[in-house]
Design an enzyme around this catalytic site. Structure first.
Site, PDB file in Angstrom:
ATOM      1  N   ALA A 104      -5.383  -2.718 -12.712  1.00 21.98           N
ATOM      2  CA  ALA A 104      -3.898  -3.355 -12.254  1.00 21.98           C
ATOM      3  C   ALA A 104      -3.652  -2.866 -10.956  1.00 21.98           C
ATOM      4  CB  ALA A 104      -2.886  -2.965 -13.240  1.00 21.98           C
ATOM      5  N   HIS A 130      -7.404 -16.538   3.100  1.00 22.07           N
ATOM      6  CA  HIS A 130      -6.695 -16.577   4.535  1.00 22.07           C
ATOM      7  C   HIS A 130      -5.969 -15.065   4.884  1.00 22.07           C
ATOM      8  CE1 HIS A 130      -3.027 -17.983   3.101  1.00 22.07           C
ATOM      9  NE2 HIS A 130      -2.605 -17.640   4.488  1.00 22.07           N
ATOM     10  N   ALA A 152      -3.587  -7.070 -13.457  1.00 23.87           N
ATOM     11  CA  ALA A 152      -2.204  -7.523 -13.126  1.00 23.87           C
ATOM     12  C   ALA A 152      -1.713  -6.950 -11.685  1.00 23.87           C
ATOM     13  CB  ALA A 152      -1.055  -7.184 -14.003  1.00 23.87           C
ATOM     14  N   LYS A 173     -13.338  -4.950  -0.028  1.00 23.26           N
ATOM     15  CA  LYS A 173     -14.593  -4.924   0.411  1.00 23.26           C
ATOM     16  C   LYS A 173     -15.308  -5.577  -0.864  1.00 23.26           C
ATOM     17  CE  LYS A 173     -14.043  -1.069   3.403  1.00 23.26           C
ATOM     18  NZ  LYS A 173     -13.972   0.223   3.473  1.00 23.26           N
TER      19      LYS A 173
END
Length: 176
Positions: free
Chosen positions: A102, A58, A84, A108
């Site tokens: 990281a 969301h 990370a 996308k």
């Protein structure tokens, strides 16, 4: 040990709320998987979520303006490593055999066999190129940890060897 139990409990709670998780998933410290609508998230087999990865189904940025939060499915394929502090946003599909560097923002879809880094995430090479590059580099500095009581450890001798070789050579090494 306790932290593993807590992680497992959180994962089971998310699964009861609809999260789909494959086999052999590794969830590191601080990972956040959207707990408000986990039923929109699918995670495949052999997936590693490195420390502090966020997976969001969301986006509440629309809430103030529209009165509604934007939502979308997140599908993560098999054999995926997410580095990370990366963030996976709603309405994204990550293919199979993918490495995400990281700090990457995944906004996308990412095709199979890709290495992606940056903000926004961009493909920098295919997975075969990535593998070949690192296999070539591995010939220089590879280190094997000792196994003690079913746990891999780095003893003081190995620490010294690692420090010495990384200072002398390419500053990059590989450990099991």
């Amino acid at each position: 040990m306790l932290s593993n139990i807590i992680k497992e409990m959180k994962l089971k709670r998310l699964q009861r709320k609809g999260l789909v998780v494959g086999k052999n998933i590794n969830i590191e410290k601080g990972v956040i998987i959207d707990s408000s609508i986990p039923f929109l998230i699918e995670i495949g087999n052999n997936v590693t979520l490195a420390p502090y990865v966020h997976i969001l189904a969301h986006d509440a940025s629309t809430k103030i303006v529209l009165g509604y939060s934007k939502i979308g499915k997140v599908i993560i394929g098999d054999n995926v490593f997410i580095g990370a502090k990366s963030i996976v946003l709603p309405n994204v599909k990550i293919g199979n055999n993918v490495v995400i560097g990281a700090g990457t923002i995944v906004s996308k879809d990412i095709p199979d066999n890709s290495v992606v880094v940056g903000n926004p995430g961009k493909k920098i090479m295919d997975i075969e190129t990535f593998k070949n590059k690192h296999e070539s580099n591995m010939k220089k500095n590879i280190f094997i940890r000792k196994e003690v009581k079913n746990k891999k450890v780095i003893d003081s001798k190995l620490k010294k060897e690692i420090m010495s070789k990384l200072e002398q050579h390419s500053k990059i090494g590989y450990i099991d």
